[in-house]
Design an enzyme around this catalytic site. Sequence first.
Site: not given
Length: 144
Positions: A73, A76
């Site tokens: 991600c 992330c």
Amino acid sequence: MENNTKKGLDGTGLELPVNRHANLKSASSDQSHLQILHDIKSSNTPAVINYGASWYVPRCARLMFMWPMHARCRVCSQILPAFCQLSNNFPKLSFVYADIDECPETTQHIRYTPTFHFYRDGERVDEMFGAGEERLHDRLWLHS
């Protein structure tokens, strides 16, 4: 079959700051996530859990599209180094990274990544969605 893959923080493929206070852990399975949650709930140490995501990319797609084994991600990946660095700035807090793909049963309630859960006196007291190093720092300061 590729079973020798690293998990948790070691499996991110990111260059992360060294943790100097031994207050940064990784939940790399449902069992380890449950144990960490139990430890947090039975302790008075403030804690934060960073729920992030990586996705396993099948071998045929990696070969065809030249993708890495684990795609991350983007958000992330951007906040994780800051999260690790902040563990050095807040030595009295316990920091936990939990990959929702490595802990699928115990993280079913997580709908967005990254999601941060803040604990004090064994109880979850706050939640933050998304990244933002300054926002995260402020929440950590508030709950430390």
